[in-house]
Design an enzyme around this catalytic site. Structure first.
Site, mmCIF file in Angstrom:
data_model
loop_
_atom_site.group_PDB
_atom_site.id
_atom_site.type_symbol
_atom_site.label_atom_id
_atom_site.label_comp_id
_atom_site.label_asym_id
_atom_site.label_seq_id
_atom_site.Cartn_x
_atom_site.Cartn_y
_atom_site.Cartn_z
ATOM 1 C CG ASP A 97 -2.203 0.478 0.995
ATOM 2 O OD1 ASP A 97 -2.510 1.474 0.521
ATOM 3 O OD2 ASP A 97 -3.105 -0.398 1.511
ATOM 4 C CG ASP A 128 -4.410 5.475 0.804
ATOM 5 O OD1 ASP A 128 -5.274 4.893 1.073
ATOM 6 O OD2 ASP A 128 -4.242 6.854 1.547
ATOM 7 C CD GLU A 134 -8.575 4.356 -1.619
ATOM 8 O OE1 GLU A 134 -9.675 3.992 -1.015
ATOM 9 O OE2 GLU A 134 -7.793 4.886 -1.093
ATOM 10 C CG HIS A 166 -8.867 -1.379 4.581
ATOM 11 N ND1 HIS A 166 -8.794 -1.404 3.296
ATOM 12 C CD2 HIS A 166 -8.408 0.090 4.759
ATOM 13 C CE1 HIS A 166 -8.375 -0.437 2.626
ATOM 14 N NE2 HIS A 166 -8.012 0.625 3.933
ATOM 15 C CG ASP A 167 -11.112 1.939 3.615
ATOM 16 O OD1 ASP A 167 -10.785 2.044 4.758
ATOM 17 O OD2 ASP A 167 -10.428 2.537 2.624
#
Ligand code: GLC
Ligand code: CA
Length: 548
Positions: A96, A197, A252, A326-327
């Site tokens: 990430d 990200d 992302e 995870h979000d």
């Protein structure tokens, strides 16, 4: 990396995956101990959420040192051991990469706020007050203003996320060069790529006008999402790093429209490999508002997915496919039924995902049908986004009970519960006390799934294998059928006259559905398919994949 179109990516949230030393926090040695499990599942690429040194205000998305592993997770030696472990099993790792912002504990930021003359001052985005106030009315995505005042400098710095996550200034050539150097360092280490990200937010306009604040989307994002130089910066990353190392890169891209996503991912433009977008997981945000209790309409979900399938295919872009990460709350709790039809629901979502075009992602726990955490008290939460939302809700008049119910449905912490490995204490995640309380009294574990012949886990395994070898699923055209049907998602893929059709009943009703001859049933989440005289008798949450 070649063949990324055929691969399945497994997302590991290291903090919640496997603890190896009993401190209650998942770690790298824990991941190493589970590599055989992941290999057996068929995951070829592992995406790790951030493991860099970080004070952990935003669980690692606040990086204090890009070159160090967070001691909570282990050491650089552990990381190298993990790389070897994946390499030996023919698997790859993507890291990430958080380069929109750093932690306020990063050395750069400390120097940046030291004085206006410090060469690092301009590594971040500082502005003078306007009439004694914030430079504009932009909102932080975690609530409140996007600006934080620094008394010593009498200036504000921009933070699109938490106030401990100051935004980097990509207009500063030295800052940019420092990031490029860091990315090369990781590439040389042998990782296969990056998940970038919030990468569509890195280029801010010079002018930063107020937004209207009319809806929750008018919070400034229209000015910095896919900002003026973003494609230029990413192309530079490609030239300097990604291209040279044939890296797999996934951007992302929240709030990015299709035409922009095509620009990011069409290979001719030499930017990224694939787009991770969120439009389909906003179908339960009425008018863009996240923190309200809300259902969704299947017709809306089908439309978003189909527009992206067709748009990206026509424009030569490439999608990442996912239901949860995870979000996001757990997908079965959100879109289907995590109770009576839990297993059917998990398999239905898997079948739809793997039937679409793009690279599928499996978020840890999805393969064993993990569900939402359903915390009952705000003290159980750790995530700043959820906690801020709770306080804002209560301040604006929601009762405590209402606010908790909204969080139970919408909080991203729902998907951060420790992985449920077996029937031991804390599901075998830790021998200590888990950082996030595993309060679910749940019998669904990796162990229980392995014991079943036809469980969710083996369903995923078969699907991953099937898709890898099935060109229709990789390259086939996409077509949506019966688009206005409120309960059924029916789509077809076609390649050289051969088809794969997926029919999924998103409702808890029995539905008799007329179909043409679609070939043989390759996958179904019920033991047998009831098909007589062209009538498919669908039971609650039944999903079938046909091939001709
Ligand atoms: C991304 C991450 C999220 C994080 C945010 C800020 O959306 O996935 O977890 O909080 O960026 O870095
Ligand atoms: Ca640990």
């Amino acid at each position: 990396m070649k063949d990324w179109k055929k691969a399945t990516v497994y997302q590991i949230y290291p903090r919640s995956f496997q603890d190896s030393n009993g401190d209650g926090v998942g770690d790298i040695q824990g991941i190493i101990s589970r590599l055989d499990y992941l290999k057996d599942l068929g995951a070829e690429v592992l995406w790790l959420n951030p493991v860099y040194k970080s004070p952990g205000r935003d669980n690692g998305y606040d990086i204090a040192d890009y070159y160090e592993i967070n001691p909570e997770f282990g050491t650089m030696d552990d990381f190298e051991q993990l790389l070897d472990g994946t390499r030996n099993r023919g698997m790859k790792i993507i890291m990430d990469l958080v380069v929109n912002h750093t932690s306020d504990q990063h050395e750069w930021f400390k120097m940046s706020r030291d004085s206006k003359d410090n060469p690092y001052h301009d590594y971040y985005i500082w502005k003078d007050p306007v009439d004694g106030h914030e430079p504009n009315n932009w909102k932080s995505k975690f609530g409140g203003s996007a600006w934080e005042y620094d008394e010593k400098l009498n200036q504000y710095y921009l933070h699109l996320y938490d106030r401990t996550q100051p935004d980097l200034n990509w207009r500063n050539p030295k800052m940019k060069a420092s990031i490029m150097e860091m990315m090369k360092w990781w590439a040389d280490k042998g990782i296969a790529g990056f998940r970038l990200d919030v990468i569509n937010n890195i280029s801010k306009p010079l002018e930063m006008p107020d937004d209207t604040l009319e809806t929750s989307m008018d919070d400034g994002r229209k000015f910095y999402t896919n900002g003026p130089h973003v494609h230029e910066y990413i192309h530079e990353m490609y030239e300097e790093v990604f291209g040279k190392h044939s890296m797999l890169t996934v951007g992302e891209l929240s709030s990015t429209p299709i035409d922009e996503a095509i620009k990011f991912t069409n290979p001719d433009r030499e930017e990224l490999t694939m787009a991770f977008t969120f439009h389909h997981v906003k179908v339960d945000y009425p008018n863009g508002a996240k923190w309200v209790k809300s259902g969704y309409k299947l017709v809306d979900l089908k439309k978003v997915i189909s527009d992206w399938q067709i748009g990206m295919q026509n424009g030569g872009g490439w999608n990442a496919l996912f239901w949860g990460n995870h979000d996001q709350p757990r997908a079965i709790s959100r879109f289907l039924d995590d109770n009576k039809y839990r297993e059917e629901s998990a398999k239905l979502l898997a079948l739809v995902e793997f039937g679409l075009q793009g690279t599928p992602y499996v978020y840890q726990g999805e393969e064993i049908a993990m569900k939402n955490a359903y915390f009952t008290d705000i003290s159980q939460y750790n995530d700043p986004e959820s906690i801020n939302a709770y306080h804002e809700l209560v301040e604006k008049g929601s009762s405590v009970q209402e606010a908790i119910e909204i969080l139970q449905q919408k909080s991203r912490e729902n998907s951060r519960l420790p992985m449920q490995w077996d029937s031991q204490k804390n599901y075998g995640f830790t021998t200590g006390s888990p950082w996030l309380k595993a309060i679910n009294k749940d019998t669904q574990t990796v162990e229980s799934e392995i014991a079943k012949k036809d469980g969710v886990l083996s369903f995923y395994k078969k699907l991953i294998e099937f898709r890898r070898n099935e060109p229709i699923l990789i390259d086939g055209n996409y077509q949506l059928l019966d688009e206005n049907n409120p309960d059924i998602f029916y789509f077809k893929r076609e390649l050289n006259g051969h088809h794969i059709s997926v029919i999924a009943n998103f409702s808890d009703k029995d539905i008799v559905y007329k179909i043409d001859d679609l070939g043989t049933v390759k996958f179904s989440n019920y033991k047998e398919t009831i098909l007589e005289n062209g009538e498919l008798k669908l039971r609650p949450y039944e999903a079938v994949l046909f091939q001709d």
